[in-house]
Design an enzyme around this catalytic site. Structure first.
Site, PDB file in Angstrom:
ATOM      1  N   GLU A 127      13.400 -13.782  74.321  1.00  0.00           N
ATOM      2  CA  GLU A 127      12.692 -14.942  74.886  1.00  0.00           C
ATOM      3  C   GLU A 127      11.455 -15.291  74.064  1.00  0.00           C
ATOM      4  O   GLU A 127      11.166 -16.459  73.847  1.00  0.00           O
ATOM      5  CB  GLU A 127      12.305 -14.690  76.358  1.00  0.00           C
ATOM      6  CG  GLU A 127      11.802 -15.971  77.014  1.00  0.00           C
ATOM      7  CD  GLU A 127      11.259 -15.783  78.434  1.00  0.00           C
ATOM      8  OE1 GLU A 127      11.085 -14.638  78.872  1.00  0.00           O
ATOM      9  OE2 GLU A 127      10.995 -16.814  79.074  1.00  0.00           O
ATOM     10  N   ARG A 177      11.576  -0.546  77.905  1.00  0.00           N
ATOM     11  CA  ARG A 177      11.500  -0.431  79.369  1.00  0.00           C
ATOM     12  C   ARG A 177      12.778   0.142  79.978  1.00  0.00           C
ATOM     13  O   ARG A 177      12.745   0.666  81.093  1.00  0.00           O
ATOM     14  CB  ARG A 177      11.134  -1.789  79.974  1.00  0.00           C
ATOM     15  CG  ARG A 177       9.667  -2.103  79.721  1.00  0.00           C
ATOM     16  CD  ARG A 177       9.298  -3.479  80.181  1.00  0.00           C
ATOM     17  NE  ARG A 177       8.984  -4.359  79.087  1.00  0.00           N
ATOM     18  CZ  ARG A 177       9.018  -5.682  79.150  1.00  0.00           C
ATOM     19  NH1 ARG A 177       9.361  -6.280  80.260  1.00  0.00           N
ATOM     20  NH2 ARG A 177       8.707  -6.406  78.102  1.00  0.00           N
TER      21      ARG A 177
END
Ligand SMILES: O=P(O)(O)OC[C@H]1O[C@H](OP(=O)(O)OP(=O)(O)O)[C@H](O)[C@@H]1O
Ligand SMILES: Nc1ncnc2[nH]cnc12
Length: 188
Positions: free
Chosen positions: A103, A66
């Site tokens: 995460e 991203r």
């Protein structure tokens, strides 16, 4: 006003509970990029933030994937080069590599050793700062290549994960995301 522009961008974000796994509230930034007005505002806000906080950037480093959506546009606006940090088996040549935890997963990154010259002033950009595992891995690669690490800029930070505490240079974000762990999160 930048507050109004930030609110406008926030209104474009979408959240998906339990993606890509249970306990993760996934922040989808893609609607910003499908709307040219939002993308223009995003780039303007990031350029303003970066020009306020950093001087003389030689290279903008974007993190796959991203960070590639807006890193090259930012680099052009800042008159800097763009260099990618890529996932494994994508780059040819002599590489610096590292593995890390994020995460919801584990991953690895690589950079071409020739992509940063010693002493070049490097700014790292990515969309989301969560645990900081991804950005810390990028910090370590830049330092391995003897780049001068200026700092990081993110669109959004998941404050409850305190990722910024792990990073090796100053860190700025356009807006804050989740301030508490979602229900069912292993971080609650
Ligand atoms: O702070 P962390 O806990 O390390 O997480 C942040 C990273 O997680 C996402 O990337 P991801 O690798 O999921 O996917 P992408 O290829 O879609 O950018 C995001 O774009 C950040 O790079
Ligand atoms: N909660 C989250 N949403 C989207 N991207 C992420 N990358 C790491 N954590 C994320």
């Amino acid at each position: 006003m930048s507050t109004d522009r930030i609110q406008f961008l926030r209104s474009k974000l979408a959240q998906y509970p339990d993606f890509p796994k249970k306990g993760i509230l996934f922040e989808d930034i893609m609607p910003i990029f499908s709307d040219p007005k939002s993308f223009g505002i995003l780039i303007d806000l990031l350029v303003e933030l970066i020009q306020k906080e950093f001087k003389e950037i030689d290279v903008v480093v974007g993190l796959e994937a991203r960070g590639f959506l807006f890193g090259p546009t930012l680099a052009l606006r800042l008159n800097a080069g763009f260099v990618p940090v890529r996932k494994p088996n994508k780059l040819p040549g002599d590489l610096a590599t590292i593995t890390f935890k994020k995460e919801y997963d584990e991953d690895a990154f690589a950079m071409q050793k020739s992509s940063i010259k010693p002493g070049q002033r490097v700014l790292i950009v990515d969309d989301i700062l969560a645990t900081g595992g991804t950005a810390l891995a990028a910090d370590e690669l830049i330092l391995q290549l003897n780049g001068s690490l200026l700092g990081h800029v993110f669109l959004m930070e998941l404050g409850f994960l305190e990722g910024r505490k792990r990073l090796k240079a100053p860190t700025f974000t356009l807006f804050s995301g989740q301030s508490e762990a979602p229900k069912g999160s292993e971080f609650a």
